[in-house]
Every structure is written in C-alpha cells, then in structure tokens.
Scaffold this motif. Sequence first.
Motif, PDB file in Angstrom:
ATOM      1  N   GLY A 154      10.721   2.444  12.908  1.00 32.63           N
ATOM      2  CA  GLY A 154       9.668   1.810  11.949  1.00 32.63           C
ATOM      3  C   GLY A 154      10.363   0.781  11.067  1.00 32.63           C
ATOM      4  N   HIS A 155       9.545   0.147  10.488  1.00 32.46           N
ATOM      5  CA  HIS A 155      10.093  -0.893   9.549  1.00 32.46           C
ATOM      6  C   HIS A 155       9.007  -1.292   8.202  1.00 32.46           C
ATOM      7  CE1 HIS A 155       8.840  -2.567  13.493  1.00 32.46           C
ATOM      8  NE2 HIS A 155       8.063  -3.306  12.589  1.00 32.46           N
ATOM      9  N   LEU A 156       9.249  -1.655   7.344  1.00 31.61           N
ATOM     10  CA  LEU A 156       8.231  -1.952   6.046  1.00 31.61           C
ATOM     11  C   LEU A 156       7.746  -3.181   6.512  1.00 31.61           C
ATOM     12  CD1 LEU A 156      10.420   0.263   4.753  1.00 31.61           C
ATOM     13  CD2 LEU A 156       9.393  -1.135   2.689  1.00 31.61           C
ATOM     14  N   THR A 157       6.357  -3.499   6.234  1.00 31.11           N
ATOM     15  CA  THR A 157       5.638  -4.494   6.298  1.00 31.11           C
ATOM     16  C   THR A 157       4.770  -4.747   4.996  1.00 31.11           C
ATOM     17  OG1 THR A 157       3.983  -3.263   7.285  1.00 31.11           O
ATOM     18  CG2 THR A 157       5.434  -4.248   8.930  1.00 31.11           C
ATOM     19  N   ALA A 158       4.241  -5.925   4.991  1.00 29.43           N
ATOM     20  CA  ALA A 158       3.562  -6.055   3.854  1.00 29.43           C
ATOM     21  C   ALA A 158       2.083  -6.670   4.363  1.00 29.43           C
ATOM     22  CB  ALA A 158       3.919  -7.201   2.742  1.00 29.43           C
ATOM     23  N   THR A 159       0.927  -6.111   3.672  1.00 36.00           N
ATOM     24  CA  THR A 159      -0.562  -6.505   4.061  1.00 36.00           C
ATOM     25  C   THR A 159      -1.125  -6.877   2.653  1.00 36.00           C
ATOM     26  OG1 THR A 159      -0.875  -4.743   5.801  1.00 36.00           O
ATOM     27  CG2 THR A 159      -2.683  -5.470   4.575  1.00 36.00           C
ATOM     28  N   THR A 160      -2.090  -7.832   2.818  1.00 40.89           N
ATOM     29  CA  THR A 160      -2.826  -8.504   1.731  1.00 40.89           C
ATOM     30  C   THR A 160      -4.195  -8.547   1.918  1.00 40.89           C
ATOM     31  OG1 THR A 160      -0.762  -9.852   1.154  1.00 40.89           O
ATOM     32  CG2 THR A 160      -2.850 -10.376   0.083  1.00 40.89           C
ATOM     33  N   ALA A 161      -5.219  -7.942   1.247  1.00 40.31           N
ATOM     34  CA  ALA A 161      -6.662  -8.136   1.146  1.00 40.31           C
ATOM     35  C   ALA A 161      -6.970  -9.527   0.451  1.00 40.31           C
ATOM     36  CB  ALA A 161      -7.170  -7.144   0.525  1.00 40.31           C
ATOM     37  N   VAL A 162      -7.362 -10.529   1.097  1.00 36.88           N
ATOM     38  CA  VAL A 162      -7.530 -11.560   0.469  1.00 36.88           C
ATOM     39  C   VAL A 162      -9.288 -11.413   0.123  1.00 36.88           C
ATOM     40  CG1 VAL A 162      -8.195 -14.198   0.854  1.00 36.88           C
ATOM     41  CG2 VAL A 162      -6.088 -13.021   1.822  1.00 36.88           C
ATOM     42  N   LEU A 163      -9.122 -11.663  -1.241  1.00 43.09           N
ATOM     43  CA  LEU A 163     -10.707 -11.535  -1.957  1.00 43.09           C
ATOM     44  C   LEU A 163     -11.033 -12.863  -2.360  1.00 43.09           C
ATOM     45  CD1 LEU A 163      -9.794  -8.677  -4.462  1.00 43.09           C
ATOM     46  CD2 LEU A 163     -11.070  -8.476  -1.994  1.00 43.09           C
ATOM     47  N   SER A 164     -12.437 -13.045  -2.319  1.00 39.96           N
ATOM     48  CA  SER A 164     -13.369 -14.194  -2.724  1.00 39.96           C
ATOM     49  C   SER A 164     -12.820 -14.269  -4.549  1.00 39.96           C
ATOM     50  CB  SER A 164     -14.684 -14.039  -2.493  1.00 39.96           C
ATOM     51  OG  SER A 164     -15.352 -13.015  -3.206  1.00 39.96           O
ATOM     52  N   LEU A 180      -1.025  -2.032  -4.244  1.00 43.89           N
ATOM     53  CA  LEU A 180      -2.053  -1.275  -4.781  1.00 43.89           C
ATOM     54  C   LEU A 180      -2.235  -0.315  -3.708  1.00 43.89           C
ATOM     55  CD1 LEU A 180      -4.605  -4.372  -4.969  1.00 43.89           C
ATOM     56  CD2 LEU A 180      -3.482  -3.253  -6.752  1.00 43.89           C
ATOM     57  N   ALA A 181      -1.506  -0.138  -2.869  1.00 40.65           N
ATOM     58  CA  ALA A 181      -1.629   0.988  -1.818  1.00 40.65           C
ATOM     59  C   ALA A 181      -0.332   1.069  -0.856  1.00 40.65           C
ATOM     60  CB  ALA A 181      -2.686   1.118  -0.992  1.00 40.65           C
ATOM     61  N   VAL A 182      -0.051   2.201  -0.086  1.00 37.47           N
ATOM     62  CA  VAL A 182       0.986   2.162   0.830  1.00 37.47           C
ATOM     63  C   VAL A 182       0.112   2.932   2.054  1.00 37.47           C
ATOM     64  CG1 VAL A 182       2.882   2.171  -0.520  1.00 37.47           C
ATOM     65  CG2 VAL A 182       1.860   4.516  -0.028  1.00 37.47           C
ATOM     66  N   ASP A 183       0.488   2.700   3.254  1.00 38.70           N
ATOM     67  CA  ASP A 183      -0.071   3.152   4.334  1.00 38.70           C
ATOM     68  C   ASP A 183       1.040   3.098   5.683  1.00 38.70           C
ATOM     69  OD1 ASP A 183      -2.354   4.154   5.993  1.00 38.70           O
ATOM     70  OD2 ASP A 183      -2.025   2.466   7.129  1.00 38.70           O
ATOM     71  N   ARG A 184       0.791   4.148   6.364  1.00 38.76           N
ATOM     72  CA  ARG A 184       2.085   4.233   7.600  1.00 38.76           C
ATOM     73  C   ARG A 184       1.055   4.441   8.914  1.00 38.76           C
ATOM     74  NH1 ARG A 184       5.755   8.321  10.370  1.00 38.76           N
ATOM     75  NH2 ARG A 184       4.031   9.862  10.247  1.00 38.76           N
ATOM     76  N   HIS A 185       1.064   3.313   9.753  1.00 34.10           N
ATOM     77  CA  HIS A 185       0.422   3.556  10.878  1.00 34.10           C
ATOM     78  C   HIS A 185       1.261   3.127  12.244  1.00 34.10           C
ATOM     79  CE1 HIS A 185      -0.353  -0.460   8.817  1.00 34.10           C
ATOM     80  NE2 HIS A 185      -0.120  -0.918  10.219  1.00 34.10           N
ATOM     81  N   GLU A 186       0.752   3.698  13.360  1.00 35.71           N
ATOM     82  CA  GLU A 186       1.439   3.462  14.469  1.00 35.71           C
ATOM     83  C   GLU A 186       1.162   1.990  15.060  1.00 35.71           C
ATOM     84  OE1 GLU A 186       1.679   6.791  17.480  1.00 35.71           O
ATOM     85  OE2 GLU A 186       0.324   5.393  18.540  1.00 35.71           O
ATOM     86  N   VAL A 187       2.152   1.497  15.548  1.00 36.45           N
ATOM     87  CA  VAL A 187       2.018  -0.139  16.087  1.00 36.45           C
ATOM     88  C   VAL A 187       2.953   0.057  17.576  1.00 36.45           C
ATOM     89  CG1 VAL A 187       1.775  -0.992  13.951  1.00 36.45           C
ATOM     90  CG2 VAL A 187       4.073  -0.618  14.911  1.00 36.45           C
ATOM     91  N   HIS A 199       4.447   0.957  11.269  1.00 37.41           N
ATOM     92  CA  HIS A 199       4.573  -0.114  10.107  1.00 37.41           C
ATOM     93  C   HIS A 199       4.548   1.110   9.093  1.00 37.41           C
ATOM     94  CE1 HIS A 199       3.167  -4.132  11.817  1.00 37.41           C
ATOM     95  NE2 HIS A 199       4.608  -3.402  12.603  1.00 37.41           N
ATOM     96  N   LEU A 200       5.337   0.905   7.920  1.00 33.21           N
ATOM     97  CA  LEU A 200       5.490   1.496   6.549  1.00 33.21           C
ATOM     98  C   LEU A 200       4.993   0.224   5.768  1.00 33.21           C
ATOM     99  CD1 LEU A 200       8.763   3.171   6.832  1.00 33.21           C
ATOM    100  CD2 LEU A 200       6.551   3.912   7.470  1.00 33.21           C
ATOM    101  N   ASP A 201       3.602   0.288   5.592  1.00 31.79           N
ATOM    102  CA  ASP A 201       3.010  -0.873   4.908  1.00 31.79           C
ATOM    103  C   ASP A 201       2.605  -0.886   3.391  1.00 31.79           C
ATOM    104  OD1 ASP A 201       1.803  -3.188   5.487  1.00 31.79           O
ATOM    105  OD2 ASP A 201      -0.178  -2.349   5.664  1.00 31.79           O
ATOM    106  N   VAL A 202       3.277  -1.761   3.010  1.00 31.00           N
ATOM    107  CA  VAL A 202       3.062  -2.134   1.294  1.00 31.00           C
ATOM    108  C   VAL A 202       1.816  -2.845   1.144  1.00 31.00           C
ATOM    109  CG1 VAL A 202       4.371  -2.359  -0.786  1.00 31.00           C
ATOM    110  CG2 VAL A 202       5.292  -1.217   1.164  1.00 31.00           C
TER     111      VAL A 202
END
Length: 186
Positions: free
Chosen positions: A46-56, A111-118, A127-130
């Motif tokens: 696995g590898h680290l990734t980044a996710t962003t919630a885009v808010l209005s 704001l959070a971390v999550d690990r999910h299968e890809v 994905h080790l998601d930051v």
Amino acid sequence: MSLHGDAVAVLSAWNAPTPEEEALRLEFLEHLRAHDDAMLRECVPGHLTATTAVLSHDGTQVLLTLHPKAKKWLPMGGHCEISDMSLMDVALREAWEESGISGLELLPGPLAVDRHEVWCHPPYSWHLDVEYAAVAPPGAEAVISDESLDLRWFPVDAIPELSDEATRRLAARGQAALSSGSRAFG
C-alpha cells in the motif's frame, strides 16, 4: 523536506480524534518507517494518498465525484507525485485536478485518516489516506475531469447512500473546521 519526511512530520504531530484513527495513524507511521517508497503508487502492499473534501464557500455543500472504479460518490483524491513537496500539496493538487475549481483554500489538516482496499496492485492493495478539506470560492463552477463519471454538489448532511462513512465523516469535519474559522493556505 521530502514528501516522505513531510508525511512523517504531519502524522507525528496530528492528534487523532478517535481511537480507531489513532491506531491508523500509528500504522501509517510504521508503514513510512518500513518503506522508503511509501508515498508512491509503486509501493506494495500500500501507499499513502491524500483526499480532499471540497466544500462550498459557506460550507453547506460538498463536491463529490462519481468514482469510475468504486462506483460511489467520493471526495477528490489520489496518488502522490514525485513533484509534490507535502501532503497538503497533494491534497490541493488532487482537488483542483478533479474539480476544475481554481482558488481552492485548504483548511488546516489533516482532518481524518482512512485505510481502504484499492486495485493498484492486483488482486488488491491499500490506500493509506490522509484527508483534508478545502473551500471553494463563491460562485465556483466545477468541471468534470476524465477521472470521474460525474461531479455534483450535495448538502453535507445529505450525502447520497451510494457513498461511504469516511466521506460523510470528512465532509462533516470539514464543515466544522470551516465554521470554527480555521484557514490554512491554498
């Protein structure tokens, strides 16, 4: 500082809000210690990734992409690139690439971390998601990218069933951070 070094610094300093995320934070740090290439897609298992919630701009809505592989409404996000200098750079770049919105303002994070299968390394990898949130300028118009089946704004408190709890959690935390007046840079 390298992207790898930035990830170690960010995760070392981050105060996880739940016991589950604290366990993931420690797992991510161990993964970084064990793999010099932990930030790159080529890293197995696995590898680290980044996710962003885009808010209005007012924080009432979140922009979600209908992911072509997952077939779910998810926030923007993805893999690190060699040219990225920080996890915040990855989060902002991915949000801009997938939303087409210029002028996004990143909120302090993660704001959070999550690990999910890809599916990066069949039969699967992780994905080790930051996770971060960004605010769109007033009147921002999203432009669908070739990485998405669709792109839509949803009320933060009415994210569709065809999503997941990590998305709901991130959107709510982003909304709370925006309401508290937190700002980083974009």
